[in-house]
Write an enzyme that holds these catalytic residues in place. Structure first.
Site, PDB file in Angstrom:
ATOM      1  CD  GLN A  12      -2.634  -1.143   2.622  1.00 25.93           C
ATOM      2  OE1 GLN A  12      -2.704  -2.237   3.256  1.00 25.93           O
ATOM      3  NE2 GLN A  12      -3.347   0.007   2.971  1.00 25.93           N
ATOM      4  NE  ARG A  63     -13.044  -0.087   3.900  1.00 25.56           N
ATOM      5  CZ  ARG A  63     -13.758  -0.754   3.010  1.00 25.56           C
ATOM      6  NH1 ARG A  63     -13.841  -2.217   2.605  1.00 25.56           N
ATOM      7  NH2 ARG A  63     -13.995  -0.181   1.892  1.00 25.56           N
ATOM      8  CB  CYS A  64      -9.056   2.087  11.086  1.00 29.01           C
ATOM      9  SG  CYS A  64      -8.858   2.964  12.545  1.00 29.01           S
ATOM     10  CD  GLU A 123      -9.248   4.263   6.325  1.00 27.18           C
ATOM     11  OE1 GLU A 123      -9.246   5.287   6.807  1.00 27.18           O
ATOM     12  OE2 GLU A 123      -8.289   3.648   5.931  1.00 27.18           O
TER      13      GLU A 123
END
Lengths: 783, 171
Positions: free
Chosen positions: A220, A367-368, A737
């Site tokens: 990522q 996802r935060c 998110e």
């Protein structure tokens, strides 16, 4: 074949994705699809013990096994000063263990062989003599004086890693002393793992002739990986090319550098051929970095009529064996101090202590945006308990305490400056769309009949888009992001960005931004990410930062191109630059709309007919350092029915009303919301990684770590309000998110609302049927 | 062991280790990397292919079990440069994000529509419950399968002349 998409002015339109034609044909190129000549395969031997001294490792049988080219142990790496590597949190982590192991599945030795099967066979021939040591699984026990010190390598002889705090302790305590009502609740956010469908992996390809290391990795943050590899190995950074090909999902799992990457690089450097390492699902869950694992206690001071005055939060954070959070340096607990949420508290104080245990390292932001999910879940859960204690509707309590729209920009008691919001409007839309009044009536009727129905609300505020650079860095690298745009003579564009998408649709949305800004069609723009030799430096895609940072860079970079184009247009139109106006599609002469040139005309002229004094070409680069974070928010409502016989919770309806500012592509935004809600649902009801007292991982695969299927997953309803970010060039905020951050509280609040008649105020996630069943039995419900 | 297997209509002969899984044979020997591997427990379905027309998880089938049989992978869906209606529908309905589950989803959907050409939403959710997607939340996948089912049904009715191909009121 491609569907024709010659859309001009594409901003805000549901443009079909440009990345899909290759992916629906099975022609994506994920890291395991990279098949290079003479490529060898790496497998890693892992520890069966959670804590053990290594007395001896005998690799002789493995070395003699068929196809084996290299066996590596921690001792081998130590000779190269590579037995340890830095984590993104400023700690160090073992690459291959030397003297002891600190968690089950920790990397102990590695085999490189001609085939993956041969490497897997050979690691089983490595003999390791372990001396088991006492295991510490519980972070509270880790703090007890008699607990064994896990990290003997550290100067600080304690399992306590750090203490961090935000807000004003004295002011908060003064309010608590006087407060008529104090509500206190312990809330656990269990250990989970992002577990994307594609596990982690890499191919290290060192070319002995050129001296270049090409490192394919499912990443990522490819630039951060390049710098981290250079820092760790001492290999010159300009001779490292990191290529993150198509990424099969990330959700935070693919931000860190893992031991397998370092071992693959060492093996390729030693052998001079490409070496591939692809982890199994078990290796993914049980060794790469986990998320959450917070033990939180919140207290809210309030008045009897429901005005919330102050918030006090104390948290123990289990970081496992190595502190490997992917957090900005100054924020060991990430952006957890957003915990005051959407409410106007007078004061707040938050403290977190990071602790070592014999568990895998972490934790990443799943996802935060760096511990925001924990914060959001905590405040939304406890606000509901306050409403219960005051006998108020949870909607009414929220409306009474929201930060009002005229208070923006709003400075929170923990120091954040919220950019924009209209929380009341968003909640009211949600209430209207779901039919809140009717649902409450239905619930009352059902309660009278003994049926269990619950309605759960979550009105969360996120904080995303890190930088700004003055406060945020990773490994010292400031958190900005970047775009580079090249307009070719025929008016076609290639744009490269420093972020790296994993399904978010950047090839489409960033093309929409650029096409809009340049007055071109969506088909005129190609977006490329993931190759550090071609893309400008960037910090990567996580924390919902791509649109807030790289999206802004793309818009401003395109505007930089337009500024130059205006000069060339003036030359072509034979007027002064001040007399040239841009109408979104073409440059024309002020007051003479008939005389105009398009961006394509200008692009051609930039290479064929440039006036004196202007550099030829039409290219630009922009590094964007955001002035502030962005604060997307939402109002979510869950409706559940509980089966009294089994304790199973059925999510009958779920409505998510999001406000992520201006929307680039509504189809993609909706898709992101669906996906995030599904992960929030999974965390609320299914996902958990428990450990037994010996530190054995009890959910190291997808049969025990439950990921939702199409049968489990509820139907999602979505809507939105639009409150643009005032400081973002296109008014966007980021959305990927929000649904995962905001939804767990809505699910859990709905379950507790259904169980309200029994006086139950809290159940920790995941809400398995047995937990509900047990409560029902305790209250004499046996149906 | 020597095996002969037809993949996407093309005959192949290969010498494989008996323990080679069909998924690895397709990916590494035949270089058909559209078939993905996502778990080790036959849970995720990313490796779904058709074996003699039936959807199977190719990580749990040995390559030697495919000897003398016919395999269809995601690479076999497109015909003469035309996307299969399922592929087009996945694109149009935004039924993929990262795309890693997509080949398996497409093949499982293909098998489902062979058995049940006009499934209900429930039947689709049941039919695809052996395939995990971590990105989309499944709603758009369900929509895509429904949309492809409608298109395929029109196509098959056209093929038998039930629907005027140039008519305006098709479907």
């Amino acid at each position: 074949m491609a569907l024709p998409q010659t859309e001009m002015r594409p901003m805000g339109k549901p443009i079909l994705r440009k990345e899909d034609p290759r992916l629906i044909r099975g022609k994506g190129r994920y890291v395991d699809d990279i098949l290079l000549p003479n490529m060898l395969h790496l497998c890693i031997l892992r520890s069966p013990y959670a804590h053990a001294r290594i007395r001896r490792i005998d690799t002789s049988k493995a070395e003699a096994a068929p196809g084996v080219k290299l066996v590596l142990t921690g001792e081998d790496l130590a000779k190269m000063n590579l037995a340890w590597m830095p984590t993104l949190a400023g700690d160090v982590q073992m690459v291959l263990a030397t003297d002891k192991v600190l968690f089950q599945y920790q990397e102990v030795a590695a085999v490189v062989a001609e085939t993956r099967a041969q490497a897997e066979d050979a690691i089983q021939l490595i003999e390791v003599d372990y001396e088991p040591l006492p295991v510490v699984v519980d972070p509270f026990k880790a703090l007890e004086p008699e607990a064994p010190i896990l990290r003997e390598d550290k100067e600080k002889k304690s399992n306590h890693i750090w203490h961090w705090e935000a807000g004003d302790r004295e002011e908060t305590e003064a309010i608590f002393r006087e407060a008529p009502i104090v509500v206190k609740q312990d809330v656990r956010f269990q250990r989970v793992h992002p577990s994307p469908l594609e596990p982690c992996g890499c191919v290290a390809d060192y070319n002995t002739a050129t001296g270049k290391l090409v490192f394919y990795v499912t990443s990522q943050a490819p630039h951060v990986h390049r710098t981290a590899i250079a820092l760790t190995t001492g290999f010159p950074e300009h001779m490292i090319q990191v290529i993150s090909p198509d990424v099969g999902g990330g959700f935070g799992n693919k931000v860190p550098v893992y031991p397998g990457y370092v071992v693959a690089i060492v093996a390729s450097l030693k052998l001079g051929v490409p070496v591939k390492w692809i982890e199994t699902r078990t290796e993914n869950i049980a060794s790469t970095h986990f998320a959450r694992d917070y033990y939180m206690t919140a207290e809210i001071a309030a008045t009897e009529d429901g005005k919330m005055l102050a918030l006090r939060v104390k948290t123990i954070a289990d970081h496992g064996a190595f502190d490997a959070t992917a957090n900005p340096t100054k924020y060991p607990a990430g952006l957890y101090s957003i915990v005051t949420g959407s409410y106007d508290f007078k004061a707040a104080f938050v403290e977190v202590d990071g602790i070592h245990t014999n568990k895998p390292p972490g934790g990443v932001a799943y996802r935060c945006s760096f511990r925001v999910t924990e914060a959001s879940y905590l405040i939304e859960r406890v606000v509901d308990i306050v409403a219960r204690r005051l006998n108020m509707d949870p909607v009414e309590l929220r409306l009474r305490n929201f930060i009002r729209k005229e208070q923006f920009p709003y400075r929170s008691p923990t120091g954040w400056v919220y950019d924009s919001g209209d929380y009341e409007k968003t909640l009211k839309l949600a209430l209207e769309r779901i039919g809140y009044e009717e649902l409450r009536k239905e619930q009352a009727e059902k309660r009278a009949r003994g049926e269990l129905m619950g309605i759960g609300i979550s009105t969360f505020t996120e904080i995303v888009g890190a930088g700004p650079s003055h406060s945020f860095d990773i490994l010292g690298i400031k958190m900005f992001d970047s775009a580079e745009i090249r307009v070719h003579p025929m008016g076609k564009v290639i744009a490269r960005l420093g972020v790296r998408h994993q399904g978010q649709g950047h090839e489409t949305t960033f093309a929409q931004i650029i096409a809009e800004e340049l007055g071109l069609s969506i088909d005129d723009v190609v977006v490329e990410e993931g190759d550090t030799d071609t893309a400008p430096y960037g910090l990567g895609t996580y924390a919902s930062r791509s649109t807030p940072t790289a999206g802004a860079a793309a818009a401003l970079c395109a505007r930089r191109i337009r500024d130059k184009a205006r000069k060339i247009a003036a030359h072509l139109l034979e007027v002064n630059e001040d007399d040239v106006v841009w109408d979104g599609a073409a440059f024309s002469v002020k007051g003479l709309p008939g005389r105009s040139v398009t961006m394509k005309d200008v692009a051609f002229a930039a290479y064929t007919n440039v006036p004196d004094g202007i550099e030829p070409g039409l290219e630009a680069t922009y590094y964007y350092n955001p002035p502030n974070l962005t604060f997307p928010y939402g109002a979510y409502i869950a409706v559940v029915d509980i089966d009294k016989g089994t304790g199973a919770v059925k999510v009958r309806r779920f409505l998510a009303v999001d406000d992520c500012g201006n929307v680039i592509n509504p189809m993609i935004v909706e898709g992101q919301v669906h996906g995030g809600l599904t992960e929030g649902f999974a965390i609320a009801f299914m996902q958990d990684i428990p450990y037994d007292a010996d530190g054995n991982c009890l959910a190291p695969n997808w049969m025990d770590y439950l990921v939702p299927t199409s049968l489990d997953t509820p139907r999602w309803e979505t809507d939105r309000t639009v409150t643009p970010s005032p400081h973002h060039p296109i008014g966007a905020k980021g959305v990927g998110e929000s649904p995962n951050v905001g939804s767990p509280a809505a699910f859990v609040n709905a379950v507790l609302d259904a169980l309200a008649p029994f006086g139950v105020e809290h159940i920790d996630m995941p809400i398995y049927p047995w937990k509900v069943w047990k409560i029902l039995r305790e209250h004499g419900i046996t149906e | 062991m020597k095996i002969r297997v037809k993949v996407n209509g093309k005959p192949y002969e290969a010498d494989v280790e008996p323990r080679t899984l069909l998924a690895y044979f397709l990916r590494e020997t035949l270089k058909l990397t559209g078939t993905h591997i996502g778990c080790d427990t036959t849970t995720c379905g990313a490796c779904t292919v058709l074996l003699d027309g039936k959807a199977v998880k190719s990580c749990t089938i040995l390559a030697v079990q495919a000897d003398g049989r016919e395999v269809m992978t995601v690479e076999g869906l497109e015909k003469d440069g035309q996307l299969h209606p399922l592929q087009a529908a996945f694109w149009e309905e935004h039924a993929l994000h990262c795309g890693y589950c997509t080949p398996g989803m497409l093949m499982a959907s293909y098998a489902l529509l062979q058995e049940n050409p006009m499934p209900t939403e429930e039947e689709i959710r049941f039919g695809l419950s052996g395939n995990v997607c971590r990105c989309t939340g499944y709603m758009n996948i369900v929509k895509a399968v429904q949309s492809a089912a409608r298109k395929l049904s029109v196509e098959s009715r056209e093929a038998v002349g039930e629907v005027a191909t140039s008519g305006t009121a098709a479907d």
